[in-house]
Design a protein around this motif. Structure first.
Motif, mmCIF file in Angstrom:
data_model
loop_
_atom_site.group_PDB
_atom_site.id
_atom_site.type_symbol
_atom_site.label_atom_id
_atom_site.label_comp_id
_atom_site.label_asym_id
_atom_site.label_seq_id
_atom_site.Cartn_x
_atom_site.Cartn_y
_atom_site.Cartn_z
ATOM 1 N N PRO A 238 39.346 15.440 53.995
ATOM 2 C CA PRO A 238 37.896 15.622 53.945
ATOM 3 C C PRO A 238 37.483 17.000 53.460
ATOM 4 C CG PRO A 238 38.670 15.608 56.220
ATOM 5 C CD PRO A 238 39.821 15.178 55.367
ATOM 6 N N ALA A 239 38.312 18.014 53.725
ATOM 7 C CA ALA A 239 37.989 19.364 53.255
ATOM 8 C C ALA A 239 37.998 19.414 51.735
ATOM 9 C CB ALA A 239 38.983 20.371 53.829
ATOM 10 N N ALA A 240 38.977 18.759 51.115
ATOM 11 C CA ALA A 240 39.055 18.733 49.653
ATOM 12 C C ALA A 240 37.891 17.941 49.066
ATOM 13 C CB ALA A 240 40.385 18.127 49.215
ATOM 14 N N LEU A 241 37.526 16.854 49.727
ATOM 15 C CA LEU A 241 36.406 16.039 49.256
ATOM 16 C C LEU A 241 35.100 16.821 49.336
ATOM 17 C CD1 LEU A 241 35.987 13.152 48.211
ATOM 18 C CD2 LEU A 241 35.560 12.430 50.562
ATOM 19 N N LEU B 104 31.151 6.078 47.469
ATOM 20 C CA LEU B 104 32.399 6.031 48.225
ATOM 21 C C LEU B 104 32.487 4.747 49.033
ATOM 22 C CD1 LEU B 104 32.385 9.661 49.721
ATOM 23 C CD2 LEU B 104 33.368 8.933 47.548
ATOM 24 N N SER B 105 33.696 4.423 49.458
ATOM 25 C CA SER B 105 33.894 3.287 50.354
ATOM 26 C C SER B 105 33.493 3.691 51.770
ATOM 27 C CB SER B 105 35.356 2.860 50.338
ATOM 28 O OG SER B 105 36.162 3.835 50.977
ATOM 29 N N PRO B 106 33.219 2.716 52.645
ATOM 30 C CA PRO B 106 32.889 3.054 54.038
ATOM 31 C C PRO B 106 33.965 3.902 54.709
ATOM 32 C CG PRO B 106 32.391 0.755 53.604
ATOM 33 C CD PRO B 106 33.116 1.272 52.387
ATOM 34 N N ALA B 107 35.237 3.631 54.377
ATOM 35 C CA ALA B 107 36.323 4.402 55.004
ATOM 36 C C ALA B 107 36.207 5.881 54.691
ATOM 37 C CB ALA B 107 37.673 3.867 54.529
ATOM 38 N N LEU B 108 35.847 6.208 53.453
ATOM 39 C CA LEU B 108 35.721 7.613 53.067
ATOM 40 C C LEU B 108 34.524 8.273 53.752
ATOM 41 C CD1 LEU B 108 36.592 7.356 49.269
ATOM 42 C CD2 LEU B 108 38.044 8.173 51.127
ATOM 43 N N TRP B 109 33.401 7.555 53.833
ATOM 44 C CA TRP B 109 32.248 8.127 54.535
ATOM 45 C C TRP B 109 32.571 8.337 56.012
ATOM 46 C CZ3 TRP B 109 29.139 10.551 51.708
ATOM 47 C CH2 TRP B 109 28.644 10.058 50.497
ATOM 48 N N ARG B 110 33.335 7.411 56.610
ATOM 49 C CA ARG B 110 33.669 7.555 58.033
ATOM 50 C C ARG B 110 34.581 8.747 58.289
ATOM 51 N NH1 ARG B 110 33.774 1.711 58.142
ATOM 52 N NH2 ARG B 110 36.027 1.747 57.770
ATOM 53 N N ILE B 111 35.280 9.200 57.260
ATOM 54 C CA ILE B 111 36.107 10.398 57.386
ATOM 55 C C ILE B 111 35.288 11.656 57.098
ATOM 56 C CG2 ILE B 111 38.056 11.650 56.359
ATOM 57 C CD1 ILE B 111 39.338 8.885 55.830
ATOM 58 N N LEU B 112 34.479 11.615 56.039
ATOM 59 C CA LEU B 112 33.751 12.807 55.602
ATOM 60 C C LEU B 112 32.601 13.171 56.535
ATOM 61 C CD1 LEU B 112 33.270 14.973 53.411
ATOM 62 C CD2 LEU B 112 31.790 13.319 52.242
ATOM 63 N N VAL B 113 31.835 12.187 56.977
ATOM 64 C CA VAL B 113 30.627 12.476 57.762
ATOM 65 C C VAL B 113 30.951 13.194 59.074
ATOM 66 C CG1 VAL B 113 28.689 11.435 58.999
ATOM 67 C CG2 VAL B 113 29.258 10.665 56.683
ATOM 68 N N PRO B 114 31.886 12.712 59.910
ATOM 69 C CA PRO B 114 32.199 13.455 61.139
ATOM 70 C C PRO B 114 32.733 14.861 60.852
ATOM 71 C CG PRO B 114 33.113 11.239 61.229
ATOM 72 C CD PRO B 114 32.663 11.453 59.826
ATOM 73 N N TYR B 115 33.502 15.002 59.760
ATOM 74 C CA TYR B 115 34.030 16.311 59.399
ATOM 75 C C TYR B 115 32.887 17.299 59.149
ATOM 76 C CZ TYR B 115 36.622 19.901 56.810
ATOM 77 O OH TYR B 115 37.156 21.092 56.388
ATOM 78 N N CYS B 116 31.886 16.863 58.384
ATOM 79 C CA CYS B 116 30.744 17.738 58.089
ATOM 80 C C CYS B 116 29.904 17.988 59.338
ATOM 81 C CB CYS B 116 29.874 17.107 56.998
ATOM 82 S SG CYS B 116 30.665 17.005 55.380
ATOM 83 N N THR B 117 29.707 16.939 60.132
ATOM 84 C CA THR B 117 28.870 17.060 61.328
ATOM 85 C C THR B 117 29.456 18.052 62.314
ATOM 86 O OG1 THR B 117 28.105 14.771 61.051
ATOM 87 C CG2 THR B 117 27.812 15.774 63.223
ATOM 88 N N ARG B 118 30.765 17.973 62.536
ATOM 89 C CA ARG B 118 31.421 18.884 63.492
ATOM 90 C C ARG B 118 31.298 20.338 63.063
ATOM 91 N NH1 ARG B 118 35.496 14.826 63.404
ATOM 92 N NH2 ARG B 118 36.752 16.095 61.968
ATOM 93 N N ARG B 119 31.240 20.569 61.761
ATOM 94 C CA ARG B 119 31.196 21.945 61.247
ATOM 95 C C ARG B 119 29.784 22.401 60.904
ATOM 96 N NH1 ARG B 119 35.730 19.669 60.811
ATOM 97 N NH2 ARG B 119 37.726 20.795 60.752
ATOM 98 N N GLY B 120 28.814 21.540 61.132
ATOM 99 C CA GLY B 120 27.435 21.906 60.834
ATOM 100 C C GLY B 120 27.177 22.109 59.354
ATOM 101 N N ARG C 11 21.672 10.957 46.939
ATOM 102 C CA ARG C 11 21.950 9.517 47.030
ATOM 103 C C ARG C 11 23.387 9.323 47.487
ATOM 104 N NH1 ARG C 11 21.595 8.756 42.311
ATOM 105 N NH2 ARG C 11 19.431 8.150 41.951
ATOM 106 N N ALA C 12 23.562 8.768 48.682
ATOM 107 C CA ALA C 12 24.891 8.444 49.195
ATOM 108 C C ALA C 12 25.025 6.927 49.187
ATOM 109 C CB ALA C 12 25.067 8.983 50.613
ATOM 110 N N VAL C 13 25.978 6.432 48.409
ATOM 111 C CA VAL C 13 26.144 4.991 48.243
ATOM 112 C C VAL C 13 27.458 4.573 48.873
ATOM 113 C CG1 VAL C 13 26.197 3.078 46.601
ATOM 114 C CG2 VAL C 13 24.895 5.144 46.056
ATOM 115 N N SER C 14 27.416 3.509 49.665
ATOM 116 C CA SER C 14 28.616 2.968 50.295
ATOM 117 C C SER C 14 28.772 1.526 49.860
ATOM 118 C CB SER C 14 28.510 3.048 51.823
ATOM 119 O OG SER C 14 29.664 2.522 52.437
#
Length: 563
Positions: free
Chosen positions: A254-257, A271-287, A295-298
C-alpha cells in the motif's frame, strides 16, 4: 493542448475501426503523457504521439510477417506501455487480441486458449517458455513473437521487427460488428468463457464509461485493472500503471501504491475491491488524504459500504466513489456513487441487498421469473413487477451477443427477443428493481440456497452480519439435500479477532445471533462456522468461491446449541 480542446469519443459508423477513437485522442494531444509505468522504482513514460507511432510500427511489423485482419493473437504481456501499444497496434491491423488473464490459473488458462485457437502469439519470455512446456494448448499457434529478453529459439523479437518497420499510418477498415477482441469471464461460477467483443461494442463501452463516470480528456488514471487502460487511450486519459501483480492483487504494497497516487497526481483510481480494502485502512491509520483523487472507481465485485464511507473521507470535497455493475459480457450496466449509496445504509443492513445503480444510458434491465430457466425466447409475461425478486436480464449497445466456441453457454445465457430486437443477456445474478428504478443485487443465481420455499439468495443476508465490527467477510451457504437446504453462515473474522477458545466462539456466535434477529431476512440463521480465510478469485481477490465453502461446511461438525 488543454483538456477542453480534445474531442469526446463518438460512436463508430460502418467501416470504422475502434482505433479511430484512439487516433482522435493521440492527434488532439500528441505531446501529452499517454502512459506512465512505475515498476521496480523505475519510471517510464510515453506521449500520445509516441504511442501512435509505436502502434503504427507494430501494425506494419506484424503485417510484414503475415499477420492480418481477423487473425487471433494470444497476448501475454504484463500491464504497461508494451501491453497497450501492442493491443492498439493489433486493433489498427484488424487482428484480434485474445486477452487471457493469468489470474484464472494455469489449468483453466490453457484450456481457454485451446478452445479459442489463436494462430499468433505475442508474449514475454516466460509465456513463450510455457508454450514449449504445454504444446497441446498452443497447437493452433503458427507465428510467435517475443517481448523483452528472450531465450534463443523461443520466438522472433517484436522490438527488432518494430525498429525496422515504417511508421506509416495503418488503419484497417472493419465492420462495426466484426470482432475486435476476445476477453474471458472470471470463471467464478464455472470455466472461463471467451467473449468476442466487436468494434462497435468497444466504442459503446467507451461512451458508456464516459457518460456514467464523467471521464474527460486530460485526466490521469491509476490503472489497477489493466484492461481499462485500453479505454483510457480512447478517452484521452493518461494511464498510470502502479507496481501491482494482477495475478496476486492482495500482495500489493500500500505504501508503494500511495506513493504513485501522490507523485503522479492521479485524478482517478480504477482498482479492484481488494486493492481499495488494502489502501484505504493504510491511509486512514496514517491520516493521509488523497486530495487529487476526485474519482475512486471499484470494479469486479461489490465494495462494502464501510470501505466506501472511509474512502470518501479521504477524497476532496468534490470527489466521490463509484462502483460500476456489469460483466465481461456487458459493461457498464449500472453505476452508483457513494453519495447515492450512503443514504441507503439502513436498507442494506436490513437485508434488502446491495444497490448497484440505475440503468446506464441505452441499457434496458428486466427482472425475470427465476423459474423461467427453460426459456429460449423472452416471454414478457414472466417479467417480475417492481420489488419482486428474480434473475437480472440486460440488453443494449454494450451487451455482447455470443460466446466463443461455447454453444451450451450461449444457449443458457441468451434470450431471443420475439420482435427481432437484440438478445437479452442473463447476468446470472438475482436482484430486484425498486420503485425508483434502482437495481439491487442479491447474489449469483448459482449461489442461491435451494430451500423448501424456493431459491434463497445470499447477499442480502450477508449484509446484515457485515455490521459486526470483528467480521471481515462472510458467506451464506446451504447444508443438506437440494430443495431442503438449511442456511449456514461461514464467517471470516478480521485479523486478530479469530475466536480460539470455546467461550470466545460462543460469545462471537451470540453476537451474530443477536444481529440475525435484527432483520427478517436473517432471523432464521442459527448455524455459524468460523473460517480463517475464505477462498476468493485470484483476479479480483473479492469473489468468494462458495462452491468450495459448501463442500467444506458439509464436512464440519455443527456446534451444539450451548456453544
Amino acid at each position: 493542448m488543454s483538456a477542453s480542446l480534445a474531442p469526446s469519443p463518438a460512436s463508430l459508423t460502418a467501416g470504422q475501426n475502434i482505433a479511430e477513437l484512439f487516433l482522435q485522442q493521440t492527434r488532439a494531444n500528441p505531446t501529452g503523457e499517454g502512459i506512465v509505468e512505475r515498476k521496480d522504482a523505475i519510471r517510464r513514460s510515453i506521449t500520445f504521439g509516441e504511442l501512435e507511432l509505436r502502434t503504427a510500427r507494430i501494425a506494419n511489423a506484424l503485417a510484414g510477417e503475415g499477420v492480418g485482419p481477423g487473425d487471433r493473437v494470444a497476448l501475454f504481456v504484463p500491464p504497461g506501455i508494451d501491453f497497450v501499444a501492442i493491443t492498439w497496434g493489433l486493433f489498427r491491423l484488424g487482428a484480434i487480441p485474445v486477452l487471457a488473464d493469468p489470474g484464472m490459473g494455469r489449468k483453466r488458462l490453457l484450456a481457454a486458449l485451446e478452445r479459442t485457437a489463436p494462430t499468433v502469439m505475442i508474449g514475454v519470455g516466460r509465456a513463450l517458455l510455457a508454450k514449449c512446456l504445454f504444446p497441446k494448448a498452443f497447437r493452433s499457434v503458427k507465428k510467435v513473437f517475443g517481448v523483452g529478453r528472450l531465450l534463443p529459439g523461443l520466438g522472433r523479437s517484436l522490438a527488432k521487427l518494430e525498429e525496422s518497420s515504417p511508421a506509416d499510418s495503418v488503419l484497417q477498415p472493419v465492420r462495426v460488428n466484426d470482432t475486435a477482441a476476445i476477453l474471458f469471464t472470471s470463471g467464478s461460477t464455472g470455466a472461463p468463457k471467451g467473449v468476442p467483443i466487436t468494434h462497435g461494442q468497444l466504442a459503446a463501452e467507451v461512451q458508456g464509461l464516459r457518460e456514467t463516470l464523467g471521464f474527460a480528456p486530460g485526466e490521469r488514471d491509476l490503472c489497477g485493472l489493466p484492461a481499462f487502460a485500453l479505454f483510457d487511450c480512447a478517452l484521452g486519459i493518461t494511464s498510470v500503471f502502479p507496481p501491482i501483480d494482477p495475478a496476486k492483487p492482495a500482495s500489493v504494497d500500500p505504501a508503494a501504491l500511495l506513493a504513485v497516487i501522490q507523485e503522479e497526481s492521479t485524478t482517478t483510481g480504477f482498482l479492484s475491491p481488494a486493492l481499495w480494502r488494502i489502501l484505504v485502512p493504510y491511509c486512514t491509520r496514517r491520516g493521509v488524504s488523497l486530495p487529487n483523487l476526485t474519482r475512486a472507481v471499484s470494479a469486479g465485485a461489490p465494495l462494502g459500504i464501510d470501505v466506501v464511507r472511509d474512502l470518501r473521507a479521504l477524497l476532496p470535497a468534490d470527489g466521490d466513489v463509484f462502483t460500476p455493475y456489469g460483466a465481461t459480457e456487458a459493461l457498464p450496466v449500472a453505476v452508483i456513487s457513494g453519495e447515492e449509496l450512503m443514504p441507503l445504509a439502513k436498507r442494506i443492513a436490513a437485508g434488502e441487498g446491495t444497490p448497484v445503480g440505475r440503468a446506464a444510458p441505452g441499457i434496458e434491465i428486466c427482472i425475470l421469473d427465476s423459474d423461467a430457466t427453460h426459456l429460449s425466447v423472452m416471454d414478457p409475461e414472466r417479467a417480475m413487477a417492481q420489488g419482486r425478486l428474480g434473475e437480472v436480464l440486460v440488453r443494449g449497445p454494450v451487451v455482447t451477443q455470443a460466446y466463443d466456441a461455447a454453444p451450451d453457454a450461449q444457449a443458457a445465457a441468451k434470450l431471443a427477443d420475439p420482435r427481432g430486437k437484440p438478445d437479452w443477456h442473463r447476468m446470472g445474478d438475482m436482484g430486484h428493481l425498486d420503485t425508483e428504478g434502482l437495481l439491487w443485487f442479491l447474489g449469483r443465481k448459482s449461489h442461491c440456497l435451494t430451500t423448501s420455499d424456493g431459491l434463497r439468495p445470499p447477499v442480502g443476508v450477508e449484509n446484515v452480519f457485515l455490521a459486526h465490527g470483528s467480521l471481515a467477510r462472510c458467506a451464506l451457504v446451504g447444508r443438506g439435500p437440494a430443495g431442503a437446504e438449511q442456511p449456514v453462515l461461514i464467517v471470516e473474522p478480521k485479523a486478530g479477532h479469530f475466536p480460539k477458545s470455546p467461550q470466545a466462539q460462543k460469545t462471537f456466535r451470540d453476537e451474530l445471533k443477536a444481529l440475525a434477529r435484527s432483520s427478517q431476512a436473517s432471523a432464521d440463521i442459527e448455524v455459524f462456522l468460523f473460517h480463517s480465510s475464505l477462498p476468493v478469485d485470484p483476479r479480483h481477490n473479492s469473489k468468494i468461491h462458495r462452491g468450495e465453502l459448501k463442500v467444506w461446511a458439509a464436512a464440519q461438525p455443527l456446534p451444539s446449541t450451548s456453544q
